[in-house]
Design a protein around this motif. Structure first.
Motif, short mmCIF file in Angstrom:
data_model
loop_
_atom_site.label_atom_id
_atom_site.label_comp_id
_atom_site.label_asym_id
_atom_site.label_seq_id
_atom_site.Cartn_x
_atom_site.Cartn_y
_atom_site.Cartn_z
N ASP A 134 0.86 -1.19 0.00
CA ASP A 134 0.00 0.00 0.00
C ASP A 134 0.89 1.23 0.00
O ASP A 134 1.70 1.41 0.91
N ILE A 135 0.74 2.06 -1.02
CA ILE A 135 1.58 3.25 -1.08
C ILE A 135 0.77 4.48 -0.67
O ILE A 135 -0.45 4.52 -0.83
N LEU A 136 1.50 5.47 -0.15
CA LEU A 136 0.85 6.70 0.30
C LEU A 136 0.74 7.67 -0.87
O LEU A 136 1.72 7.96 -1.54
N MET A 137 -0.47 8.17 -1.11
CA MET A 137 -0.69 9.14 -2.19
C MET A 137 -0.56 10.55 -1.62
O MET A 137 -0.59 10.75 -0.41
N GLU A 138 -0.48 11.54 -2.54
CA GLU A 138 -0.25 12.91 -2.08
C GLU A 138 -1.37 13.43 -1.18
O GLU A 138 -1.13 14.24 -0.29
N ASP A 139 -2.60 12.96 -1.41
CA ASP A 139 -3.72 13.47 -0.60
C ASP A 139 -3.85 12.73 0.73
O ASP A 139 -4.84 12.91 1.45
N GLY A 140 -2.88 11.87 1.07
CA GLY A 140 -2.91 11.20 2.37
C GLY A 140 -3.63 9.85 2.34
O GLY A 140 -3.58 9.10 3.31
N THR A 141 -4.30 9.52 1.23
CA THR A 141 -4.93 8.21 1.13
C THR A 141 -3.88 7.19 0.68
O THR A 141 -2.78 7.56 0.29
N THR A 142 -4.24 5.90 0.73
CA THR A 142 -3.30 4.90 0.25
C THR A 142 -3.86 4.22 -0.99
O THR A 142 -5.07 4.21 -1.22
N LYS A 143 -2.96 3.69 -1.80
CA LYS A 143 -3.37 2.94 -2.98
C LYS A 143 -2.65 1.60 -2.96
O LYS A 143 -1.46 1.54 -2.65
N ARG A 144 -3.39 0.55 -3.27
CA ARG A 144 -2.80 -0.79 -3.24
C ARG A 144 -2.18 -1.14 -4.60
O ARG A 144 -2.83 -1.07 -5.62
N ILE A 145 -0.89 -1.48 -4.58
CA ILE A 145 -0.19 -1.88 -5.80
C ILE A 145 0.05 -3.39 -5.73
O ILE A 145 0.68 -3.88 -4.79
N GLY A 146 -0.46 -4.09 -6.71
CA GLY A 146 -0.32 -5.54 -6.73
C GLY A 146 1.11 -5.97 -7.06
O GLY A 146 1.81 -5.32 -7.83
N ARG B 71 0.04 4.65 -12.17
CA ARG B 71 -0.53 5.53 -13.19
C ARG B 71 0.24 6.83 -13.37
O ARG B 71 -0.22 7.74 -14.05
N SER B 72 1.38 6.97 -12.71
CA SER B 72 2.21 8.17 -12.90
C SER B 72 3.61 7.85 -12.39
O SER B 72 3.80 6.89 -11.64
N ALA C 98 6.76 6.25 -5.40
CA ALA C 98 6.22 5.93 -4.08
C ALA C 98 6.28 4.42 -3.84
O ALA C 98 6.63 3.96 -2.74
N TYR C 99 5.94 3.64 -4.87
CA TYR C 99 6.01 2.18 -4.75
C TYR C 99 7.45 1.73 -4.53
O TYR C 99 7.76 0.92 -3.64
N LEU C 100 8.35 2.29 -5.33
CA LEU C 100 9.75 1.89 -5.25
C LEU C 100 10.33 2.22 -3.88
O LEU C 100 11.07 1.42 -3.29
#
Ligand code: ADP
Ligand code: MG
Length: 477
Positions: free
Chosen positions: A106-118, A161-162, A168-170
């Motif tokens: 789970d990576i942290l996005m700029e708006d403070g939410t997280t996104k799951r990267i498979g 997607r960017s 962030a994932y790396l």
């Protein structure tokens, strides 16, 4: 036209075992060329590889760290190709049955939410040697010390997607392998290498576009630049009626561009087949449980705990947990400062981190200890000193001039909180600048700052700011 960017990353993490994945040769970095390659690494006749147990344990650790299935049975395969730095003519890797299956980060996005990267999979393999193109007068040198060093190849889904998400994932993966103590993460030395797969498609399109694979990117900054360059190149190509061809491209950091390296090979070009010299790798539930019981608190958990326990913003928490030493330092500061997490975070991420960067020093070698910084923050929060004075004390700590209270005492930096002293200073200023006082009273409120400045100047910055404000307001009114 609106384009969507699609990125998948393949990361090669060099495992920090003492010996190689299939031989007893040393893995120490920096030895003279070809002094650490043994008969097994060189593929001499009659040799047999033996799997390094520690490498297996490290792969299990990663698997658990990304919430993945660990294969009860995985298989080593030969990946066949010719290259001067691969004397055996094949690399031992894993193909159909990798040790680590599907997982995620789970990576942290700029708006403070997280996104799951498979994460699709992670497999064990041996590294190849190194071709040295410099210093040999038009010839190429071969150093086989790296041949047989264990690698874990970690393959992500095309979920980013960017370029920012890719970084962030790396970084999340980089933090994870270091927390797990399985890789030193040194990108310069090639211990943590990244290939970026990049494609674009029209917004709303469900099929993926043709991708290119970017190689030779050895810093986070370059990953971002290489992806951005490649995206622009692909967009321009397609918008001018061209087509992206699937190929491997080399990133050149000096020119900041990518250029073709070779056409994309397919898996079947490598004639993979199970390595007859190695038994299938069998891992038991007990083995996995034993590794699990030794896992440290991992970055994602730590980040959440910092948010919950200290009330930090997700961004601050993420920066502080990015390496374990920083997180530990921060927690010691919080304790010694008698629980001032926000101030502690500001000082660790601000003043301290700037000083460390400037001097190119790791936090573990910081001249200012966590206890000292905690003590300094304690003295700010109990009003012994102002934040401004604290900066000069920080410098003194950095120069090893002793402990916080000693420096405050020796330099006479204690904040003036004595009401009588502050009142008489304010009175003297009012007497000294009658014109300014009149202007202020006539409505030029900006002049308040002038009086604050004068008071600070005369007191050497030692006056308590809140009390000064109160007295000035009262007397100037
Ligand atoms: P290979 O081993 O030939 O490089 P894989 O199928 O293992 O091929 O994919 C490698 C990487 O490419 C994975 O990280 C995957 O997420 C990514 N990838 C696959 N298709 C695309 C695409 N269309 N755009 C961007 N990345 C992609
Ligand atoms: Mg690939």
């Amino acid at each position: 036209m609106e384009w969507e960017i699609v990125i998948g990353l393949e990361v090669h993490a060099q495992l920090v075992t003492k010996s190689k994945i299939f031989s007893g040769a040393s893995t120490a970095f920096g030895a003279d060329p070809n002094t650490q390659a043994c008969a097994i690494d060189l593929g001499f006749p009659g040799i047999l590889p033996v799997l390094n147990k520690e490498a297996t344990t490290m792969a299990i650790k990663l698997g658990l760290g990304i919430h993945a299935e660990i294969a009860a049975r995985s298989v080593f395969a030969r990946k066949n190709y010719f290259y001067p730095d691969l004397p055996k003519g094949y690399q031992i890797s894993q193909f159909e049955l990798p040790i680590v299956g599907k997982g995620y980060l789970d990576i942290l996005m700029e708006d403070g939410t997280t996104k799951r990267i498979g994460i699709t999979r992670a497999h064990l393999e041996e590294d190849a040697g190194k071709s040295l193109h410099e210093d040999f007068n038009g010839k190429t040198g071969i150093d086989l010390n790296r041949a047989g060093i264990p690698l874990l190849e970690i393959v992500s889904e095309p979920d980013m997607r960017s370029a920012k998400e890719a970084i962030a994932y790396l970084k999340a993966l980089h933090a994870l392998v270091r927390y797990l103590d399985i890789c030193d993460g040194n990108m310069q030395e090639g211990s943590f290498r990244c290939d970026a797969n990049v494609s674009i498609r029209k917004k709303g399109e469900t099929r993926y576009g043709t991708r290119t694979e970017l190689k030779n990117i050895n810093s986070f900054r370059f990953v971002e630049r290489a992806i951005n360059y490649e995206v622009e190149r692909q967009i321009a190509l397609i918008e001018n009626g061209g087509k992206v061809i699937q190929e491997t491209r080399l990133y050149d950091p000096n020119k900041n561009e990518t250029r073709p390296m070779r056409g994309k090979e397919e898996a079947n070009d490598y004639r993979y087949f199970p390595d007859p010299d190695l038994l299938p790798l069998v891992i038991t539930e007990e083995q996995i449980a034993a590794v699990r019981s030794q896992l440290p608190e991992l970055p994602q958990q730590k980040r959440q705990r910092f948010i919950d326990a200290y009330g930090l913003s997700p961004y601050d928490a993420n920066v502080l947990v990015s390496n374990r030493a920083t997180a530990t330092y921060f927690e010691t500061v919080v304790t010694t400062s008698n629980n001032q997490p926000k101030l502690s975070a500001n000082w660790v991420m601000g003043e301290l981190s700037a000083a460390l960067n400037k001097a190119n020093i790791e936090i573990t070698d910081s001249p200012v200890t966590a206890e000292q910084l905690g003590q300094l923050i304690l003295r700010i929060s109990d009003n012994t000193i102002s934040g401004k004075i604290a900066k000069s004390i920080f410098e003194a700590l950095w120069n090893k001039e002793g402990d916080v209270d000693h420096i405050i005492e020796k330099r006479g930096l204690k904040q003036v909180t004595d009401t009588g002293a502050i009142e008489s200073l304010v009175d003297s200023l009012i007497a000294k600048y009658p014109d300014k006082v009149a202007e202020y009273r006539a409505g030029k409120e900006k002049l308040f700052g002038f009086f604050v400045g004068q008071a600070m100047k005369e007191s050497g910055g030692k006056i308590n700011p809140q009390q000064l404000n109160e007295w000035l307001k009262k007397k100037l009114a």
